[in-house]
Design a protein around this motif. Structure first.
Motif, mmCIF file in Angstrom:
data_model
loop_
_atom_site.group_PDB
_atom_site.id
_atom_site.type_symbol
_atom_site.label_atom_id
_atom_site.label_comp_id
_atom_site.label_asym_id
_atom_site.label_seq_id
_atom_site.Cartn_x
_atom_site.Cartn_y
_atom_site.Cartn_z
ATOM 1 N N LEU A 248 0.940 -1.350 0.183
ATOM 2 C CA LEU A 248 0.270 -0.198 -0.174
ATOM 3 C C LEU A 248 0.954 1.149 0.004
ATOM 4 C CD1 LEU A 248 -2.887 -0.943 2.250
ATOM 5 C CD2 LEU A 248 -2.858 -0.723 0.119
ATOM 6 N N ALA A 249 1.988 1.213 0.776
ATOM 7 C CA ALA A 249 2.952 2.394 0.659
ATOM 8 C C ALA A 249 3.412 2.595 -0.667
ATOM 9 C CB ALA A 249 4.167 2.205 1.706
ATOM 10 N N LEU A 270 -5.965 6.004 2.821
ATOM 11 C CA LEU A 270 -6.805 5.587 3.914
ATOM 12 C C LEU A 270 -6.886 4.104 4.281
ATOM 13 C CD1 LEU A 270 -10.141 7.727 3.442
ATOM 14 C CD2 LEU A 270 -8.495 8.161 5.307
ATOM 15 N N LEU A 271 -6.673 3.470 3.058
ATOM 16 C CA LEU A 271 -6.437 1.927 3.274
ATOM 17 C C LEU A 271 -5.201 1.698 3.867
ATOM 18 C CD1 LEU A 271 -7.820 0.850 -0.172
ATOM 19 C CD2 LEU A 271 -8.786 0.458 1.911
ATOM 20 N N ARG A 272 -4.219 2.424 3.746
ATOM 21 C CA ARG A 272 -2.926 2.220 4.358
ATOM 22 C C ARG A 272 -2.821 2.470 5.794
ATOM 23 N NH1 ARG A 272 2.001 6.262 2.873
ATOM 24 N NH2 ARG A 272 3.689 5.210 4.239
ATOM 25 N N GLN A 277 -3.228 1.139 11.506
ATOM 26 C CA GLN A 277 -3.918 1.084 13.040
ATOM 27 C C GLN A 277 -4.095 -0.640 13.333
ATOM 28 O OE1 GLN A 277 -8.108 0.681 12.718
ATOM 29 N NE2 GLN A 277 -8.407 1.757 14.600
ATOM 30 N N ARG A 278 -4.085 -1.470 12.184
ATOM 31 C CA ARG A 278 -4.272 -2.679 12.773
ATOM 32 C C ARG A 278 -2.643 -3.297 13.463
ATOM 33 N NH1 ARG A 278 -6.878 -3.146 7.598
ATOM 34 N NH2 ARG A 278 -9.286 -3.575 7.909
ATOM 35 N N SER A 284 2.037 6.631 13.473
ATOM 36 C CA SER A 284 2.517 6.421 12.069
ATOM 37 C C SER A 284 1.395 6.674 11.168
ATOM 38 C CB SER A 284 2.917 5.391 11.654
ATOM 39 O OG SER A 284 4.163 5.175 12.568
ATOM 40 N N ALA A 285 -0.054 6.375 11.623
ATOM 41 C CA ALA A 285 -1.341 6.615 10.683
ATOM 42 C C ALA A 285 -1.506 7.813 10.637
ATOM 43 C CB ALA A 285 -2.309 5.747 11.378
ATOM 44 N N LEU A 286 -1.298 8.869 11.520
ATOM 45 C CA LEU A 286 -1.685 10.160 11.734
ATOM 46 C C LEU A 286 -1.400 10.999 10.447
ATOM 47 C CD1 LEU A 286 -3.889 11.946 13.323
ATOM 48 C CD2 LEU A 286 -1.526 12.636 14.557
#
Length: 392
Positions: A248-249, A270-272, A277-278, A284-286
């Motif tokens: 995804l990256a 958003l998928l990444r 989050q999982r 890192s998601a922010l």
């Protein structure tokens, strides 16, 4: 796409056809179905006017419009256009048109949840495309990589190799189109297999497809972005979080080059973020979430609540563990983007009712005025929401 579609064309405007098709393809790839339909419908109207309704070469815009309508859930309208295109493709100047008909009918079946039909049609499309591709190009994924030329898709190790495109492919534009069509048909067949719960088969198919693209130098940012996004979501479905994050990256990076500032890029981000989050990496998601929300706000486009939910969790976590409470305002704005998807759908439906008359200059002018007013209203809503968030 809107500007071109609203022009009153004459027979001397044949050159605008390519512009319309290009605008429609880009809008479709950018996940803007309303504008994509406008452009494809105007392109079809122009070709019908110049060539006539029975000319076999109107099959190209017919198929493009049909699959676009299918993507929007308008299956009945799509069926009518597929029926109109079917007797035309065999006589089309585009030798890959019969393969594309099978391909797009496969996508239509997938959209309708007829997965067995979709698998059969997409498999037939691959065979039809393969007729026009040199045999050594089809087998190239099983042999040694070429050593010069374009930068290929990243391999399993994450490194890149240099490959030289097959000389026969370079010499035959028809073969190039067929190879890209075959790769896309395989990618969509992998998506169907994933939807059927056959994730292992999907992963194997994607690996071979990426190998085929790499070996032949078919590695444009757009093609590789779509392949990596599909591979990433397949890996996520298999519980392979690390592989999903890596793919995804890569997909986001390539969409940033091919389709910057589009809803497609925002959705991939958003998928990444969901995979981050999982993995328990909310920090890192922010920044990934912030980039996606900024893109969607700039587009005045909504998104599903399901896609946005992981980012809301990332904003909440940042607010709970940091001193910057301004992140709550960002969280509110992100929630409004998710809520705004309902409004976007309503606008698209209203636009569809007017679209059939868009070739009338008076109607086109009215649509433009309405669209401008809608954009201004969306901006005012955004200012209102920002003020409300600042007061909290």
């Amino acid at each position: 796409a809107r500007r071109l579609a609203s022009r009153p064309f004459t027979a001397s405007d044949v050159g605008a056809f390519d512009q319309l098709m290009t605008a429609g393809v880009r809008a479709n790839l950018g996940n803007d179905p309303s504008d994509a339909e406008l452009a494809f419908r105007a392109a079809l109207a122009l070709q019908r006017k110049v060539l006539g309704r029975e000319d076999p070469n109107i099959a190209t815009p017919l198929l493009a419009l049909a699959v676009q309508l299918s993507n929007q859930g308008r299956g009945g309208e799509a069926d009518e256009l597929f029926a109109e295109a079917t007797p035309l493709v065999a006589r089309s100047a585009d030798s890959t048109a019969p393969a594309r008909l099978l391909h797009y009918r496969g996508l239509h079946a997938k959209n309708q949840g007829r997965f067995d039909d979709a698998l059969a049609l997409l498999s037939r499309a691959e065979a039809a495309y393969a007729v026009w591709i040199p045999g050594d190009a089809l087998q190239a994924a099983n042999g040694p990589a070429r050593t010069l030329g374009n930068v290929s898709l990243a391999g399993q190790s994450g490194t890149t190799s240099l490959v030289r495109p097959n000389p026969e492919l370079l010499a035959d534009p028809r073969a190039q189109v067929a190879l890209v069509g075959l790769i896309e048909a395989r990618r969509n067949r992998a998506l169907v297999l994933r939807d059927l719960g056959r994730a292992g088969e999907a992963e194997t198919l994607l690996t071979s497809t990426i190998g085929l693209a790499r070996a032949n130098g078919v590695d444009s940012p757009l093609i590789s972005a779509r392949l990596y996004r599909t591979a990433g979501m397949t890996a996520a479905g298999n519980g392979a979080n690390s592989a999903a994050l890596a793919d995804l990256a890569r997909s986001s990076g390539r969409f940033e080059v091919a389709l910057p500032g589009t809803k497609t890029l925002a959705e991939t981000d958003l998928l990444r973020a969901a995979e981050l989050q999982r993995a328990g990496r909310l920090g890192s998601a922010l920044p990934v979430c912030r980039a996606a929300v900024q893109t969607l706000m700039a587009l005045k486009s909504g998104i599903s609540a399901e896609l946005m939910a992981p980012c809301l969790a990332a904003y909440a976590d940042a607010a709970n563990h940091g001193s910057d409470q301004g992140v709550l305002a960002e969280m509110f704005a992100a929630a409004q983007v998710a809520q705004g998807s309902i409004t976007s759908e309503q606008i698209a439906e209203a636009s569809a009712r007017l679209r059939e008359n868009s070739r009338d200059p008076k109607v086109a002018a009215a649509i433009r005025v309405w669209q401008d007013a809608t954009d201004k209203l969306s901006a005012l809503y955004g200012q209102r929401d920002a003020i409300a968030a600042a007061r909290q």
